[in-house]
Design a protein around this motif. Structure first.
Motif, short mmCIF file in Angstrom:
data_model
loop_
_atom_site.label_atom_id
_atom_site.label_comp_id
_atom_site.label_asym_id
_atom_site.label_seq_id
_atom_site.Cartn_x
_atom_site.Cartn_y
_atom_site.Cartn_z
N SER A 77 0.34 -8.38 15.54
CA SER A 77 0.87 -7.08 15.93
C SER A 77 0.95 -6.18 14.70
CB SER A 77 2.27 -7.23 16.53
OG SER A 77 2.25 -8.05 17.68
N ARG A 78 0.87 -4.86 14.93
CA ARG A 78 0.90 -3.92 13.81
C ARG A 78 2.02 -2.91 13.99
NH1 ARG A 78 -5.09 -2.77 11.26
NH2 ARG A 78 -5.49 -4.94 10.69
N LEU A 79 2.58 -2.49 12.87
CA LEU A 79 3.66 -1.51 12.83
C LEU A 79 3.21 -0.35 11.95
CD1 LEU A 79 6.49 -4.11 12.30
CD2 LEU A 79 6.27 -2.68 14.33
N LEU A 126 0.81 0.99 7.20
CA LEU A 126 0.47 0.09 8.30
C LEU A 126 0.78 -1.34 7.88
CD1 LEU A 126 -0.76 0.03 11.16
CD2 LEU A 126 -2.96 -0.45 10.08
N LEU A 127 1.61 -2.02 8.68
CA LEU A 127 1.98 -3.40 8.46
C LEU A 127 1.37 -4.27 9.54
CD1 LEU A 127 5.83 -2.93 7.80
CD2 LEU A 127 3.97 -2.81 6.13
N ILE A 164 -1.15 -3.45 5.17
CA ILE A 164 -2.58 -3.16 5.33
C ILE A 164 -2.92 -1.83 4.67
CG2 ILE A 164 -4.44 -2.83 7.00
CD1 ILE A 164 -3.27 -5.65 6.93
N ALA A 165 -2.07 -0.84 4.85
CA ALA A 165 -2.25 0.48 4.22
C ALA A 165 -0.92 0.92 3.64
CB ALA A 165 -2.76 1.50 5.24
N GLY A 166 -0.93 1.38 2.39
CA GLY A 166 0.30 1.75 1.71
C GLY A 166 0.68 3.20 1.93
N GLY A 167 1.85 3.54 1.39
CA GLY A 167 2.34 4.91 1.49
C GLY A 167 3.84 4.96 1.29
N HIS A 168 4.41 6.13 1.54
CA HIS A 168 5.83 6.37 1.30
C HIS A 168 6.61 6.27 2.62
CE1 HIS A 168 8.92 7.72 -1.50
NE2 HIS A 168 9.41 8.48 -0.53
N VAL A 169 7.78 5.62 2.57
CA VAL A 169 8.62 5.44 3.75
C VAL A 169 10.04 5.87 3.41
CG1 VAL A 169 9.58 3.80 5.42
CG2 VAL A 169 7.22 3.54 4.63
#
Length: 320
Positions: free
Chosen positions: A98-100, A106-107, A141-146
């Motif tokens: 599953s993905r979040l 993207l996790l 899977i894909a990085g970024g700011h949260v």
């Protein structure tokens, strides 16, 4: 692009980030932070548990934490060791794969729950801890700011994702370092050539206890599609692989070892002495292979052409 394909699908659920937490050193309590940078194939920047492994980020539902607070426990965010508290998403309904999606981040879920190796203060106080049972783990899977309060979308696993596999070698001598494990690496090479994603390779001594624990963990927590064991299928007193396999399986699949023995009998009459078995635990297929590299290759030639259909049925992607 892979990291945004999920945006084109209908999410299973939409929630929000209730808290972000990290710890600077392993073994210390996590503390809450208002925002964080997530790094692809690594985890949360600055978190001691980040790294190039499958448990880069841990998540827990805020609603489940609140059940403990309702009992009078003064719990800070991250008290269960989680990186992310979610809100309005039933994490227990998700499965590996599953993905979040959180904005551009993207996790992908890689493990459900974990083995608890010691009783934390929460367990000591209440007799229970939800992280081993209801926490989930993911890789980035894909990085970024949260930021706290950001929206989260949960998506079902991609039905066309690669088959996942684990390999367990059973050998007293190899485990003791007296000889090299030749069968495990060979099985991994063959599976990789067939586009399987081999997530774990494990070397154990012969016997039942350790093997049963690993079969349960790989089936229940890692949720791999298939586990191949090699070794421990003969007549020696230490050869307990079939017994361990049968003990953990919900259903046996006698056609697999029957086909292997029938084909192997055309090569050597000693094939009748193999006690290999196979079965299903939840949605994971478990197949015993012999300890001989040559026999492993021969058996995989028999099994692999048909096993993909079985995996697809267990995934719900195909009828019988």
């Amino acid at each position: 692009m892979e990291d945004r394909e999920d945006k084109q699908k209908e999410p299973l659920a939409v929630g929000r980030v209730a808290a972000l937490c990290r710890s600077d050193v392993k073994g210390t309590h996590k503390y809450s932070i208002p925002e964080a940078e997530f790094i692809a194939d690594f985890g949360m920047e600055g978190d001691a548990h980040a790294g190039h492994w499958h448990r880069q980020v841990s998540l827990l539902a805020r609603e489940r934490v609140d059940t403990y607070r309702a009992k009078g426990m003064n719990l800070a965010d991250g008290a269960f060791g989680e990186n992310v508290d979610t809100e309005s998403i039933d994490l227990t309904a998700l499965s590996v794969g599953s993905r979040l999606a959180i904005g551009e981040v993207l996790l992908e879920v890689t493990q459900i729950g974990k083995n608890c190796h010691g009783h934390c203060p929460i367990f000591e106080a209440t007799g229970d801890c939800i992280m081993p049972r209801e926490g989930i783990f993911a890789k980035v899977i894909a990085g970024g700011h949260v930021k706290t309060g950001d929206a989260i979308e949960a998506f079902a696993p991609d039905p066309d994702r690669p088959y996942t596999a684990a390999i367990i070698t059973l050998s007293d001598r190899a485990f003791a370092g007296e000889r090299a494990d030749a069968s495990g690496p060979l099985i991994q090479e063959i599976l990789s050539d067939q586009k399987f994603d081999v997530t774990e390779t494990i070397l154990l001594p012969d016997g039942r206890e350790g093997l049963e624990k690993e079969l349960i963990r790989l089936s229940d927590q890692r949720q791999v599609d298939i586990i191949f064991t090699t070794g421990g299928t003969g007549f020696s007193d230490r050869d307990q692989t079939p017994e361990a396999t049968a003990a953990v399986c919900d259903r046996l699949t006698p056609g697999i070892p029957e086909a292997i023995r029938a084909a192997s009998m055309q090569i050597t009459p000693k094939a009748m002495l193999s006690r290999q078995t196979a079965g299903i635990r939840k949605h994971t297929i478990i197949i015993n292979l012999p300890g001989s590299p040559k026999a492993c290759r021969e058996d995989l030639d028999i099994v692999l052409p048909a096993i993909g259909h079985g995996i697809d049925v267990l995934r719900g992607n195909s009828g019988e």
